[in-house]
Write a protein that holds these residues in place. Structure first.
Motif, short mmCIF file in Angstrom:
data_model
loop_
_atom_site.label_atom_id
_atom_site.label_comp_id
_atom_site.label_asym_id
_atom_site.label_seq_id
_atom_site.Cartn_x
_atom_site.Cartn_y
_atom_site.Cartn_z
N HIS A 74 0.83 -1.21 0.00
CA HIS A 74 0.00 0.00 0.00
C HIS A 74 0.86 1.26 0.00
O HIS A 74 0.50 2.26 -0.66
N LEU A 75 1.98 1.25 0.70
CA LEU A 75 2.88 2.40 0.67
C LEU A 75 3.47 2.59 -0.72
O LEU A 75 3.62 3.72 -1.20
N LEU A 76 3.81 1.48 -1.38
CA LEU A 76 4.33 1.57 -2.74
C LEU A 76 3.27 2.15 -3.68
O LEU A 76 3.58 2.99 -4.54
N TYR A 77 2.02 1.73 -3.52
CA TYR A 77 0.94 2.27 -4.34
C TYR A 77 0.81 3.78 -4.16
O TYR A 77 0.66 4.53 -5.14
N LEU A 78 0.88 4.26 -2.91
CA LEU A 78 0.80 5.70 -2.67
C LEU A 78 1.94 6.43 -3.35
O LEU A 78 1.76 7.54 -3.88
N ALA A 79 3.13 5.82 -3.35
CA ALA A 79 4.28 6.44 -4.01
C ALA A 79 4.08 6.49 -5.53
O ALA A 79 4.40 7.49 -6.18
N LEU A 80 3.56 5.41 -6.10
CA LEU A 80 3.28 5.38 -7.54
C LEU A 80 2.25 6.44 -7.91
O LEU A 80 2.39 7.13 -8.93
N ARG A 81 1.24 6.57 -7.09
CA ARG A 81 0.20 7.56 -7.36
C ARG A 81 0.75 8.98 -7.26
O ARG A 81 0.45 9.83 -8.10
N GLN A 82 1.59 9.21 -6.26
CA GLN A 82 2.18 10.54 -6.09
C GLN A 82 3.16 10.86 -7.21
O GLN A 82 3.17 11.98 -7.74
N ALA A 83 3.98 9.87 -7.57
CA ALA A 83 4.96 10.09 -8.63
C ALA A 83 4.29 10.27 -10.00
O ALA A 83 4.85 10.92 -10.88
N ASN A 84 3.10 9.67 -10.15
CA ASN A 84 2.40 9.67 -11.43
C ASN A 84 3.33 9.19 -12.54
O ASN A 84 3.33 9.73 -13.65
N SER A 85 4.12 8.18 -12.20
CA SER A 85 5.13 7.67 -13.12
C SER A 85 5.55 6.28 -12.68
O SER A 85 5.43 5.93 -11.50
N THR A 86 6.05 5.51 -13.63
CA THR A 86 6.63 4.20 -13.29
C THR A 86 8.15 4.25 -13.38
O THR A 86 8.81 3.22 -13.35
N GLU A 87 8.71 5.45 -13.44
CA GLU A 87 10.16 5.62 -13.48
C GLU A 87 10.73 5.44 -12.08
O GLU A 87 10.26 6.06 -11.11
N GLY A 88 11.77 4.59 -11.96
CA GLY A 88 12.31 4.24 -10.66
C GLY A 88 12.74 5.43 -9.82
O GLY A 88 12.47 5.48 -8.61
N THR A 89 13.41 6.40 -10.43
CA THR A 89 13.89 7.56 -9.68
C THR A 89 12.74 8.36 -9.10
O THR A 89 12.79 8.82 -7.95
N LYS A 90 11.66 8.52 -9.88
CA LYS A 90 10.51 9.28 -9.40
C LYS A 90 9.77 8.53 -8.29
O LYS A 90 9.26 9.15 -7.34
N ILE A 91 9.71 7.21 -8.39
CA ILE A 91 9.07 6.41 -7.32
C ILE A 91 9.89 6.52 -6.05
O ILE A 91 9.35 6.69 -4.95
N LYS A 92 11.20 6.42 -6.17
CA LYS A 92 12.09 6.57 -5.01
C LYS A 92 11.90 7.93 -4.35
O LYS A 92 11.76 8.02 -3.12
N ASP A 93 11.87 8.98 -5.17
CA ASP A 93 11.69 10.33 -4.63
C ASP A 93 10.35 10.45 -3.90
O ASP A 93 10.27 11.10 -2.85
#
Length: 403
Positions: free
Chosen positions: A322-341
């Motif tokens: 669920h935390l990963l999903y929130l990060a994906l939604r916030q990043a609005n991207s599947t790019e690793g660097t943006k998910i990490k950020d």
């Protein structure tokens, strides 16, 4: 009649078809998330439970439309608790370009795997392994970016809580048995450091191998040191054998250890000999808060049982996804660097089954669990319960990350 301009227009339209098809495919194709853990062998209760928790979270996410209409698809791999195989799986998942991976149960597997994820810039959320070094190898200033995150406690935190419990019981002289894996090595070192700092004497150190079925000699040696308590660091059926050996020798000293005492293969394998064993926990299976109640009901509905082989692993896998999903939604991207950020600066607060997560990670700190979130569990009547009533009263909201 042939018209040159029309031919150019037609060729231009044809040339656009592949690009349009690719873009359309990317917009509707599933988002692939890796899941790596031991689904067979002695560590499988942790791996299976973790995977089940992740699957429940993914079902919930997909039921609300996934991410911008794209469903989450899990790519699951069994590492069999084998570091060499785990490293190959990490490389495979990185090559497949999964957007992130949730998993890793065994410290040895983690040590062999993190380099591949870091190199490929694929975020890894460690759901179960407690090896302290896993999230710190690439932490600043060692590397400019760190793609390794964790939703489980570290060995250091576990050892600190175990030593505090020994002090609470008035035990000043203790012996430790640890397995010969990377997990056992790290646990032994962490316990030694915490015991020394707290003024607790380690009167004896014994080791055992995975697969050993009789540790009578090691337990006898530990007892002979005059230890007032026995600390055990390991995984799986060996822990149950040690409990039975201890009972057969008539040694009444309390037995404490890592969180793995909460696994069903210890509780069922040790029987009455395991009663009273104490261990740190992030999650105890009881119908407490509404979020915990919802998760446990979902587990029972999905897997037709309320006997979770490793409840803590299931809860951490669920919260991690669920935390990963929130990060994906916030990043609005599947790019690793943006998910990490996004993980390093999550703007959404999430009420999980373990705790209430409010900015669980930062650029400097990739461990979501702090000491105040750990509680002491005890094996009683064939299940893990709260060792102290006060812990049960505190509730998840009072165990937010210490800032």
């Amino acid at each position: 009649m042939f018209i040159p301009g029309r031919r150019a227009l037609l060729l231009g339209a044809i040339s656009l078809i592949p690009a349009f098809a690719i873009a359309q495919s990317e917009e509707t194709s599933p988002i692939r998330i890796g899941v790596s853990g031991p689904f067979t062998g002695g560590s499988s209760p942790m791996g299976e439970s973790m995977r089940n928790g992740i699957r429940i979270a993914v079902e919930e996410i997909n039921n609300i439309g996934g991410l911008n209409g794209r469903k989450i698809e899990l790519v699951e791999r069994d590492d069999q608790a084998n570091p060499e195989l785990g490293a190959k799986i990490a490389e495979e998942l990185a090559r497949m370009k999964v957007v992130a991976t949730v998993g890793i149960v065994n410290t040895g597997v983690g040590l062999a795997s993190i380099d591949a994820y870091q190199k490929a810039k694929v975020p890894l959320l460690i759901a179960v392994s407690t090896g302290t070094s896993l999230t710190r190898k690439y932490a600043p200033p060692a590397a400019p970016e760190n793609y390794i995150f964790r939703i489980s406690p570290t060995l250091d935190l576990e050892a600190k809580v175990v030593v505090a419990e020994l002090k609470r019981k008035g035990a000043q002289k203790v012996a430790i048995l640890a397995d010969t894996t990377a997990y056992g090595d790290a646990g032994l070192k962490a316990f030694q450091e915490q015991a020394k700092g707290a003024g607790v004497e380690v009167s004896g150190e014994e080791r055992f191998k995975i697969g050993d079925q009789d540790m009578t000699a090691q337990v006898k040696n530990a007892k002979a040191t005059g230890a007032q308590a026995l600390v055990v660091w390991g995984i799986g059926p060996e822990l149950a054998a040690i409990a039975r050996n201890k009972e057969a020798l008539g040694w009444k000293a309390p037995m404490l250890g890592s969180w793995t005492f909460s696994m069903r293969n210890f509780i069922d394998g040790s029987g009455k000999a395991g009663e009273g064993a104490l261990m740190p926990q992030t999650f105890i299976q009881d119908m407490g808060s509404s979020s915990k109640n919802s998760f446990l009901l979902a587990y029972k509905r999905t897997f037709k049982t309320d006997r979770i082989p490793s409840p803590m692993s299931a809860a951490q896998g669920y919260d991690g996804m669920h935390l990963l999903y929130l990060a994906l939604r916030q990043a609005n991207s599947t790019e690793g660097t943006k998910i990490k950020d996004a993980l390093e600066n999550l703007k959404s607060r999430y009420q999980g089954v373990i705790t209430s997560y409010n900015k669980p990670f930062s650029k400097e700190d990739h461990d979501a669990i702090t000491q105040n979130m750990l509680i002491m569990g005890v094996v009683t009547n064939g299940r893990v319960d709260y060792a102290y009533a006060d812990d049960q009263k505190r509730g998840a909201l009072l165990r937010m990350k210490a800032q």
